[in-house]
Design a protein around this motif. Sequence first.
Motif, mmCIF file in Angstrom:
data_model
loop_
_atom_site.group_PDB
_atom_site.id
_atom_site.type_symbol
_atom_site.label_atom_id
_atom_site.label_comp_id
_atom_site.label_asym_id
_atom_site.label_seq_id
_atom_site.Cartn_x
_atom_site.Cartn_y
_atom_site.Cartn_z
ATOM 1 N N ALA A 196 0.659 -1.013 -0.026
ATOM 2 C CA ALA A 196 0.012 -0.031 0.036
ATOM 3 C C ALA A 196 0.785 1.161 -0.048
ATOM 4 C CB ALA A 196 -1.068 0.012 1.193
ATOM 5 N N ARG A 197 2.093 1.066 0.664
ATOM 6 C CA ARG A 197 2.944 2.440 0.701
ATOM 7 C C ARG A 197 3.803 2.515 -0.528
ATOM 8 N NH1 ARG A 197 5.340 1.020 6.621
ATOM 9 N NH2 ARG A 197 3.883 2.276 7.925
ATOM 10 N N SER A 198 4.006 1.472 -1.369
ATOM 11 C CA SER A 198 4.865 1.566 -2.366
ATOM 12 C C SER A 198 3.968 1.801 -3.871
ATOM 13 C CB SER A 198 5.810 0.374 -2.415
ATOM 14 O OG SER A 198 5.154 -0.687 -2.339
ATOM 15 N N ALA B 41 -8.897 -3.124 5.846
ATOM 16 C CA ALA B 41 -9.597 -1.762 5.507
ATOM 17 C C ALA B 41 -8.475 -0.776 5.615
ATOM 18 C CB ALA B 41 -11.034 -1.483 6.280
ATOM 19 N N GLY B 42 -7.626 -0.675 6.423
ATOM 20 C CA GLY B 42 -6.640 0.386 6.655
ATOM 21 C C GLY B 42 -5.829 0.396 5.771
ATOM 22 N N LEU B 43 -5.517 -0.232 4.933
ATOM 23 C CA LEU B 43 -4.625 -0.366 3.941
ATOM 24 C C LEU B 43 -4.861 0.903 2.909
ATOM 25 C CD1 LEU B 43 -4.172 -4.031 2.979
ATOM 26 C CD2 LEU B 43 -2.478 -2.573 4.172
ATOM 27 N N ASP C 14 -2.062 7.928 2.684
ATOM 28 C CA ASP C 14 -1.115 8.911 3.484
ATOM 29 C C ASP C 14 0.390 8.761 2.667
ATOM 30 O OD1 ASP C 14 -2.852 9.362 5.482
ATOM 31 O OD2 ASP C 14 -2.252 7.770 6.864
ATOM 32 N N ALA C 15 0.581 8.022 1.874
ATOM 33 C CA ALA C 15 1.703 7.769 1.107
ATOM 34 C C ALA C 15 1.645 8.554 -0.211
ATOM 35 C CB ALA C 15 1.957 6.299 1.001
ATOM 36 N N PHE D 287 -13.027 9.423 0.244
ATOM 37 C CA PHE D 287 -11.731 9.589 -0.056
ATOM 38 C C PHE D 287 -11.235 9.186 -1.401
ATOM 39 C CE2 PHE D 287 -12.625 8.823 4.488
ATOM 40 C CZ PHE D 287 -12.438 10.102 4.808
ATOM 41 N N ALA D 288 -12.066 8.595 -2.326
ATOM 42 C CA ALA D 288 -11.513 8.206 -3.459
ATOM 43 C C ALA D 288 -11.622 8.963 -4.460
ATOM 44 C CB ALA D 288 -12.144 6.568 -3.856
ATOM 45 N N ASP D 289 -10.630 8.895 -5.277
ATOM 46 C CA ASP D 289 -10.558 9.485 -6.659
ATOM 47 C C ASP D 289 -11.626 9.211 -7.627
ATOM 48 O OD1 ASP D 289 -8.383 10.687 -5.866
ATOM 49 O OD2 ASP D 289 -7.318 10.629 -7.844
ATOM 50 N N ARG D 290 -12.027 7.853 -7.571
ATOM 51 C CA ARG D 290 -13.180 7.211 -8.351
ATOM 52 C C ARG D 290 -13.965 6.107 -7.693
ATOM 53 N NH1 ARG D 290 -11.766 5.174 -14.386
ATOM 54 N NH2 ARG D 290 -13.948 4.291 -14.977
ATOM 55 N N VAL D 291 -15.164 6.049 -7.567
ATOM 56 C CA VAL D 291 -15.968 5.052 -7.218
ATOM 57 C C VAL D 291 -16.893 4.421 -8.325
ATOM 58 C CG1 VAL D 291 -17.636 4.224 -5.533
ATOM 59 C CG2 VAL D 291 -15.968 5.972 -4.743
ATOM 60 N N ILE D 292 -16.820 3.035 -8.496
ATOM 61 C CA ILE D 292 -17.351 2.313 -9.495
ATOM 62 C C ILE D 292 -18.276 1.323 -8.962
ATOM 63 C CG2 ILE D 292 -16.939 0.850 -11.247
ATOM 64 C CD1 ILE D 292 -13.982 2.095 -11.771
ATOM 65 N N ARG D 293 -19.393 1.590 -9.242
ATOM 66 C CA ARG D 293 -20.709 0.480 -8.537
ATOM 67 C C ARG D 293 -20.778 -0.468 -9.756
ATOM 68 N NH1 ARG D 293 -19.774 1.875 -4.031
ATOM 69 N NH2 ARG D 293 -20.709 3.797 -3.142
#
Length: 241
Positions: free
Chosen positions: A171-173, A190-192, A198-199, A216-222
Amino acid sequence: MPVSLLTGAGISTASGIPDFRGPQGVWTKNPQAAATVTIDSYLADPEVRRAAWRARLDHPAWNARPNAAHLALADLERAGLLRALVTQNIDGLHQRAGSSPDKVVELHGTLHRAECVSCDLITPMSEVLARVTAGEDDPPCPRCGGVQKSNTIFFGQDLDAEVLDAAIDAARSCELFVAVGTSLTVHPAAGLCGVALDAGARLVIVNAEPTPYDPFADRVIREPIGEALPMFVKELTHATR
């Protein structure tokens, strides 16, 4: 652009494996089924273990095939864009679809192996299920006689520290973190999403129901995952050519 993903039960429903918390989820329809994956109940009650072994014997994962979403993620890896594929699923369908085992981080373990809770012996699940079919309703460890379970994380158990570290590093990289088919309510998985944000990574969520990370998402796909994810992977691969 390195891409990391977190996949949950929703990616495998099109392969015939029901999710847990959805409208037709295993625990939604039968709340008592959660006892078979709760470590204290499992260890304390032989009847819970017998029910768990019956459920494993008939688990849909044995006959399930990877669907278009699993295959799309294998394509993403072949395109050289996949940093890591973190999954909450225990069905092994990512590997069957062609994702490299060294790219797949199985947060919750795998149904394809059994483990002894006393001596940690790992046994192919097929061998233990053969004993169940032969009449052993709660097969003990062949080495020490202890209780056996699937090589998966039960409620009440901590995640494997090395596996969790690998997931956090994934998740960080990455530059893009994609959460697919997960309610994003079970931690630490979920915290990932938060780790990635944060990165500095962008977040995309592909899920039928709202999640706590949608704002917080740039995009949400349903759209249905089996249709939406292959299209999204094509977008990514075309954008990087």
